[in-house]
Scaffold this active site. Structure first.
Site, PDB file in Angstrom:
ATOM      1  N   CYS A  52      41.437  45.561  50.505  1.00  0.00           N
ATOM      2  CA  CYS A  52      40.115  44.917  50.521  1.00  0.00           C
ATOM      3  C   CYS A  52      39.912  44.101  51.795  1.00  0.00           C
ATOM      4  O   CYS A  52      38.785  43.961  52.280  1.00  0.00           O
ATOM      5  CB  CYS A  52      39.925  44.039  49.286  1.00  0.00           C
TER       6      CYS A  52
ATOM      7  N   HIS B 140      41.301  38.298  46.746  1.00  0.00           N
ATOM      8  CA  HIS B 140      40.418  39.443  46.978  1.00  0.00           C
ATOM      9  C   HIS B 140      39.372  39.119  48.037  1.00  0.00           C
ATOM     10  O   HIS B 140      38.780  38.039  48.031  1.00  0.00           O
ATOM     11  CB  HIS B 140      39.723  39.841  45.673  1.00  0.00           C
TER      12      HIS B 140
END
Length: 483
Positions: free
Chosen positions: A113, A431
């Protein structure tokens, strides 16, 4: 309930039921279904004249099996379209992208990510895409090593694939070449690729592209990356103890926003970061001494990148810990007061034009005040100041150090176009997500393979203060004026 027959034109409808407990309008609706003649056009002959919508059947003397006459013109029968409706999924993918107003997401290949969010932010820069297309035509220069060349080509190909696809793209080739060029992104833990720092990925990718695109013959303008992202700094280095003073110049690809208890806003953090202390040898004292370094911006890029310094090395846990403090940032950023005196003078004229244009919209007379704004983040008019939408790489750096294309002037005003956020407590975990403004003005959240539309007012709420997504990198686009 009785049944009658109804004659209309050449047709005879047998056994038409009449519910005598209902108004005559209900019967007319039945005939509309049979003939296509709307109730308001129906003329039905009964005892006493024409049948009215609210007539009482008991007073009309209609008998079982009676034949009624009806006159009236039916509605025109609508022909089926020669070409049926076209659904979004039936369009060619290139047309689907245009219809959606944003490009595709990127599959997470296993803790990637950080890479996906970096790519989505940089993919939003049309001038960078154009420079990469030019690079592909010229081929690799001897000045560029093979892995840098491969990463540049992989970036170009991935951007191209994102532009043509509505379905999520798997950036396999790009990821493979990125790991080859920078092995740290290929670190494994228990056989699984580890999460990495998005800022490091951003910095390394820009460095590689700047090397490739500045090589001889790779671009019409070898300073493309410098004009797009390069920030020229001029610094005064002073030692209070010895009285020594010197000046330095350097080029960087981002400004830092230092975060402390005193910093509540991006502008405050930028000011803090432009001042620093360093220890180095003093020739006059013959030993180490403390020097104060004060920097000012002396050259502006088309895209201003700001990194929030949220992570620091924590010895106890042996990892990068995160500062969760809330730091607000604006949609429009004015950096005039962070510039050198020389650069401020060059910005004064276009800033006055910008203020006057805004004043005209508000019905005010042209301002004669100085161009410095009391509000560091004052909202300025677009004043036809949008960037070159065509994506042509017409940007160059003028001799005065103010990047501009052949027909625009910089103002020191920037508009937010991308935010890279992090959710979690450590740079090497959690994330990363990209929030990117489209050319239509719509904001899209790129959470790996899931693009989601967002409201602009929600973008500045990613400022921290908890465990939700918070801004780690902001990219601003210069607001320019025609010359």
């Amino acid at each position: 309930m009785i049944t009658v027959s109804v004659k209309w034109q050449k047709e005879l409808f047998q056994a038409v039921e009449i519910d005598t407990s209902q108004p005559a309008y209900v019967f007319k609706c039945q005939l509309y279904d049979l003939t296509g003649v709307p109730p308001e056009r129906q003329k039905i002959m009964v005892k006493g004249g024409l049948l009215k919508d609210d007539a009482d059947w008991s007073t009309l003397g209609v008998k079982q099996g009676q034949k009624l006459m009806m006159m009236g013109t039916a509605d025109e029968i609508i022909k089926a379209p020669e070409k049926g409706p076209v659904f979004m999924e039936d369009l060619p993918e290139e047309e689907q992208v245009v219809a959606l107003g944003h490009s595709a997401g990127l599959f997470n290949l296993g803790n990637t990510c950080y890479m996906n969010s970096t790519v989505q932010c940089l993919h939003s820069v049309p001038e960078l895409k154009s420079a990469l297309i030019q690079y592909s035509h010229s081929g690799r220069s001897n000045e560029v090593d093979q892995t840098s060349h491969m990463l540049t080509i992989a970036t170009r190909d991935l951007f191209n694939e994102l532009d043509k696809s509505v379905k999520p793209v798997a950036p396999m080739q790009f990821w493979m070449v990125l790991r080859k060029k920078y092995p740290q992104f290929g670190q494994l833990h228990n056989g699984v690729f580890m999460q990495q720092d998005a800022e490091e990925c951003w910095t390394q990718l820009l460095y590689t592209l700047s090397q490739s695109l500045s090589s001889t013959g790779s671009s019409e303008n070898p300073d493309t990356m410098k004009a797009l992202f390069g920030i020229e700094l001029v610094s005064r280095v002073h030692c209070q103890e010895s009285g020594e003073e010197s000046s330095e110049t350097e080029s960087v690809y981002s400004l830092k926003c230092h975060i402390s208890q005193e910093v509540n806003h991006l502008h405050e953090g930028l000011k803090h970061a432009l001042k620093s202390e360093l220890e180095k040898a003093s020739p006059s004292l013959g030993r180490s001494a403390i020097y104060l370094k004060e920097s000012r911006i002396n050259g502006l890029p088309r895209y201003l990148t700001v990194q929030f310094v949220r992570f620091f090395w924590k010895r106890e846990s042996n990892q990068k810990a995160k500062i969760l403090r809330k730091v607000d940032y604006p949609l429009e950023l004015d950096i005039y007061d962070l510039c050198s005196d020389d650069l401020r003078k060059k910005l004064e004229a276009p800033r006055k034009i910008l203020r006057d244009e805004e004043g005209k919209k508000l019905g005010l007379k042209a301002s004669e005040k100085s161009s410095g704004s009391k509000d560091n983040d004052v909202k300025m008019s677009d004043a036809e100041g949008s960037s070159n939408r065509s994506g042509e790489p017409s940007i160059a750096t003028s001799e005065e150090g103010v990047p501009s294309d052949s027909g625009t002037q910089m103002t020191g005003i920037y508009d937010l176009v991308a935010v890279l956020t992090h959710k979690g407590r450590s740079a090497d975990s959690g994330h990363y997500v990209a929030w990117v403004k489209q050319e239509s003005g719509k904001w899209i959240e790129f959470d790996d393979d899931s693009p989601i539309a967002q409201r602009e007012e929600d973008i500045t709420k990613l400022s921290g203060g908890g465990d939700w997504h918070m801004a780690y990198i902001c990219m601003y686009k210069a607001r320019v004026l025609p010359k």
